[in-house]
Design a protein around this motif. Structure first.
Motif: not given
Length: 291
Positions: A71-82
């Protein structure tokens, strides 16, 4: 409001190529790499849309032990996409999954190939949760592009097949990192057997022609010319890795817009529309024409 943020992000007026411009596969590291500066570089030369793939977990300093560690990598990606969407004239989407090279990192740490494959499948299950909730657009999986033993190869293929099944279950595309090849008909058959149409399987880092899945063509002129002249669906990418320790690796974030301009200058208008409007709609169900 968004227009003002755009101009601040790129430092002035940006180039307009009069077409949507999608980079189908790149990475962003907001903590250690260029992050939004790379997005601004892309937008400044005419880029409009991005598919941002999570970086491999170990490159973010995470040694996975269980499914939740992904989830660390996934949520980092979701945040930077926003944040990236605020910089773009269009928008960005997350693509989440498990890099196939993880199998080697795990077996080097003492995991059996079977246990490594099981952990990778559990990471894909977590990625699929984000797709199901609407937080991510597609999944990412694959198999090693380097020589491995039979047990590791089979564990990797089992993870790949699991990703295809998840794609069918959640009605989403699956991007694949695989060995260099122009024929993945077997993988396309695996997808079809699980209920995922072959065209919704995407080979990342592809050449200009590919049997089976949809090619995501590395944006080098020779590969793009081959893809444009083939008249088949294709996507364009850089695989920008956003790693300050590897500054010249793969292609930079400005490359896709610059190659689009080159294609247009050489009369490949139909190929540009195919790669940046028609194929994204067919594969991902996204509308790049409308923003």
């Amino acid at each position: 409001m968004k227009e003002n943020r755009l101009l601040r992000a790129v430092g002035g007026i940006r180039m307009n190529l009069d077409t949507p411009v999608l980079d189908n596969h790149l990475h962003l590291d907001p903590d250690h790499g260029q992050g939004l500066d790379a997005v601004a570089d892309f937008a400044n030369v005419g880029g409009t849309h991005l598919l941002v793939v999570n970086k491999p977990s170990w490159t973010l300093g995470v040694e996975v032990e269980d499914a939740d560690d992904f989830r660390v990598a996934f949520e980092t990606t979701i945040d930077v996409v926003a944040e990236a969407t605020e910089v773009l004239d269009g928008r960005a989407w997350p693509v989440l999954g498990v890099h196939p090279g993880l199998v080697t990192h795990l077996t080097d740490r003492g995991f059996s190939p079977e246990a490594a494959g099981e952990l990778m499948r559990s990471g894909l299950d977590v990625a699929a949760e984000y797709v199901s909730s609407g937080a991510a657009l597609a999944l990412k999986s694959g198999r090693p592009h380097y020589e491995v033993g039979d047990e590791v190869w089979e564990a990797s293929n089992a993870a790949l097949r699991h990703a295809l099944a998840l794609g069918a279950e959640h009605d989403c595309a699956v991007q694949l990192h695989t060995e260099a090849t122009d024929d993945l008909t077997e993988v396309a058959e695996w997808a079809e057997e699980r209920g995922l149409p072959a065209h919704r399987v995407v080979k990342h880092y592809a050449g200009g022609r590919l049997a089976g899945p949809t090619p995501s063509v590395m944006s080098e002129k020779d590969r793009l010319e081959t893809a444009a002249e083939a008249g088949e669906p294709f996507l364009m990418e850089t695989d920008f890795i956003d790693d300050p320790d590897r500054p010249g690796a793969v292609l930079g974030p400005k490359t896709v817009p610059r190659r689009v301009r080159w294609l247009l200058e050489n009369g490949h208008d139909e190929a540009v529309r195919r790669a940046h409007v028609e194929t994204p709609a067919q594969v991902y169900g996204i509308d790049t024409d409308s923003g």
